[in-house]
Structure formats: structure tokens, C-alpha cells
Design an enzyme around this catalytic site. Structure first.
Site, PDB file in Angstrom:
ATOM      1  CG  HIS A  60      -0.175   0.228   2.513  1.00 50.10           C
ATOM      2  ND1 HIS A  60       0.590  -0.764   3.080  1.00 50.10           N
ATOM      3  CD2 HIS A  60      -0.053   1.308   3.324  1.00 50.10           C
ATOM      4  CE1 HIS A  60       1.154  -0.311   4.186  1.00 50.10           C
ATOM      5  NE2 HIS A  60       0.788   0.957   4.358  1.00 50.10           N
TER       6      HIS A  60
ATOM      7  CG  HIS B 258       5.066   1.068   3.029  1.00 50.45           C
ATOM      8  ND1 HIS B 258       4.496   2.208   2.503  1.00 50.45           N
ATOM      9  CD2 HIS B 258       4.536   0.932   4.263  1.00 50.45           C
ATOM     10  CE1 HIS B 258       3.669   2.737   3.376  1.00 50.45           C
ATOM     11  NE2 HIS B 258       3.652   1.983   4.454  1.00 50.45           N
TER      12      HIS B 258
ATOM     13  NE  ARG C 137       2.175   6.476   8.919  1.00 47.61           N
ATOM     14  CZ  ARG C 137       1.193   5.847   8.285  1.00 47.61           C
ATOM     15  NH1 ARG C 137       1.315   4.571   7.974  1.00 47.61           N
ATOM     16  NH2 ARG C 137       0.092   6.482   7.955  1.00 47.61           N
TER      17      ARG C 137
ATOM     18  CG  ASP D  44       1.572   5.165   4.730  1.00 52.28           C
ATOM     19  OD1 ASP D  44       1.241   3.968   4.898  1.00 52.28           O
ATOM     20  OD2 ASP D  44       2.693   5.610   5.044  1.00 52.28           O
TER      21      ASP D  44
HETATM   22  C1  SIN Z   1       3.035   1.442   7.782  1.00 48.54           C
HETATM   23  O1  SIN Z   1       3.249   2.616   8.006  1.00 48.54           O
HETATM   24  O2  SIN Z   1       2.298   1.058   6.897  1.00 48.54           O
HETATM   25  C2  SIN Z   1       3.762   0.436   8.641  1.00 48.54           C
HETATM   26  C3  SIN Z   1       5.152   0.251   8.170  1.00 48.54           C
HETATM   27  C4  SIN Z   1       5.951  -0.582   9.109  1.00 48.54           C
HETATM   28  O3  SIN Z   1       5.479  -0.840  10.226  1.00 48.54           O
HETATM   29  O4  SIN Z   1       7.061  -0.955   8.756  1.00 48.54           O
END
Ligand code: SIN
Length: 270
Positions: free
Chosen positions: A101, A246, A261, A103
Site C-alpha cells: 500500500h 510498502h 509514525r 499510506d
Molecule cells: C506502515 O506505516 O504502513 C507500517 C510500516 C511498518 O510498520 O514498517
């Protein structure tokens, strides 16, 4: 570019670089920040090891790239919805981001940048993969590029039940975005559909839409577009959601992986 203030070690020829010589606990001087920004636009995801920063410093870092984004539904820390909690442990029934995905691409103006600070990571496993969507676009044949050029896709999110008892910050977003977007800072074209949020292609029948999307989802899974990063504790990753996707691998149950985050608002894709 020759970097004078930071050192940049590419992780693969296609995507990802480890940056050293920077302490993100201090506000980077403008010459340092402009080199970080340059490296970010070139390598798409940057990693900074051995960082010790406060939530406020992480939020300030986000502010240096733009206005902060509030996740529609994820739990947060310090009573601040801009400080999204990323936490998986022995009581978890799910892992954040375990599907390819970009974000919250279902927002009308999806985030441009994400800054993940992982303070706790499993000794083994818990890697994140990123994929370069410029490279994925470039690798398509000319007839497929021409087919995709005028198309838009529907993106939507459904967080109901996803974050347990936590009450959402706002309603589930949905939006239509071009299948191929132009990066507003580099001018490069990038594929902008992802398995996490993209549900269909506008104007196609369900069968056509699912077949085309499945072909693109399979295409982006090719390892030549990827880097795979093994986290150490106290590492920061900064990625560009406009030209990457990612996937966070959940292979470490019941170990704990935890951090925060900070996400930065982007503009409407075109
Ligand atoms: C995310 O922000 O989608 C999670 C990425 C991660 O935990 O490595």
C-alpha cells in the site's frame, strides 16, 4: 550530487539509502535538510540508524516537510492524533501495513511523506519492503502505458473493526486518483494503484477492472523494484508515498515491534 553534510549509502540501485552523519534529535541546518531532501527524492526511502528523538522532535521533522496528516482511524500516542502508534505484540490480532500500500491513498489528498521511528524491533524478522513506483511504471510496455494514461481508479478504506475498540478520528475516506500520477516535485510518472486501497478502475466493467488491477498488483511485486529493510532499534525511515508502496512483514509473533509514525499531507494527485 556530491553530498557535503551527509553520507548516503544506497541499499539497492533502485530504491532505499542509509543516511549517516545526521542526528535528527537536533533540527537539521537548512544545508543539511536540503541534502536530506535531495537524497529522499532520489532514493525514495531513507533510513537513519541510532537516532534518539522525542515525539516533539519527530513531529517537528514532519513539519519541516509540510502540514501533518491525521490518520482516519489508527490509535495514537501522547494524546496527539498526528503521532500514530505502530505497535504489534503478543496480544495483536493484526499487523499494520501487511498488504502492499501507499499510506491512506484513499484520501483526496493522500500523504506525501511518512516518518516511522521504531524504538523496539524483533531481533529476527519484522522487515519492511518498499517498491519504487517510477521503476514499476517505466517497466510497463508502451501499449499498457498508453492504455493506463487516461484512466482513474477508485480508492477506499474500511477501518471498521480494524483498530479494535479505538474510536476513529473521522469517517472512512474514498477518492478517485489517476492510475499514473506525475510526481509534483520530480515531474516523473509513477504507477499509483495499490492492493491496500484501490478497488476498481473508473469506466471499466468489474471483470476488466479486476483483471487489470491484478496484473498491476502482480507487476509491482517484482523484486527488481524493491528494497527490504531489516530494522534495528531506534531507526527512523522516511519515505515518499507519491512514488512508493510498502509492506510490513508480520513474521515475528509473539515478539514486540513498536514505534510511532508521523505522516505529512500531500496534494491531490494529477
Ligand atoms: C506502515 O506505516 O504502513 C507500517 C510500516 C511498518 O510498520 O514498517
Amino acid at each position: 550530487m556530491r553530498y557535503q553534510h551527509i553520507s548516503v549509502e544506497p541499499l539497492t540501485p533502485t530504491i532505499g539509502a542509509v543516511i549517516s552523519g545526521v542526528n535528527l534529535g537536533e533540527k537539521p541546518a537548512s544545508a543539511v535538510f536540503s541534502e536530506i531532501k535531495h537524497a529522499w527524492l532520489e532514493h525514495l526511502v531513507l533510513f537513519f540508524y541510532d537516532q534518539s528523538i522525542t515525539p516533539e522532535q519527530q513531529l517537528n521533522l514532519g513539519h519541516m516537510l509540510g502540514e501533518l496528516h491525521i490518520h482516519p482511524a489508527a490509535p495514537y500516542r501522547d494524546n496527539n492524533p498526528a503521532l500514530m502508534a505502530i505497535h504489534t505484540g503478543p496480544d495483536s490480532h493484526r499487523n499494520n501495513g501487511d498488504t502492499w500500500h501507499s499510506d491512506v491513498s484513499a484520501d483526496e489528498e493522500p500523504p506525501k511523506a511518512s516518518i516511522l521511528y521504531l524504538q523496539t524491533s524483533p531481533k529476527v524478522g519484522g522487515d519492511t519492503l518498499w517498491a519504487n513506483m517510477y521503476a514499476a511504471y517505466d517497466a510497463l510496455s508502451s501499449p499498457i502505458k498508453a492504455l493506463l494514461a487516461p484512466l482513474s481508479a477508485k480508492h477506499s478504506a474500511n477501518y471498521s473493526g480494524y483498530y479494535g475498540d479505538h474510536l476513529p478520528q473521522r469517517s472512512n475516506p474514498s477518492a478517485e486518483h489517476p492510475v499514473i500520477r506525475t510526481h509534483p516535485e520530480t515531474g516523473r510518472k509513477a504507477l499509483f494503484v495499490n492492493q491496500g486501497f484501490t478497488r476498481g478502475i473508473v469506466g471499466l466493467s468489474d471483470r476488466e477492472s479486476q483483471a487489470l488491477l491484478q496484473m498491476l498488483f502482480d507487476h509491482i511485486k517484482h523484486p527488481q523494484f524493491h528494497c527490504r529493510f531489516h530494522w534495528r532499534e531506534n531507526t527512523i525511515a522516511l519515505w515518499d508515498n507519491r512514488c512508493t508502496q510498502h509492506l510490513a512483514v508480520w513474521d515475528y509473533f509473539p515478539a514486540v515491534r513498536s514505534g510511532t509514525r508521523v505522516t505529512v499531507k500531500g496534494d491531490r494527485p494529477y
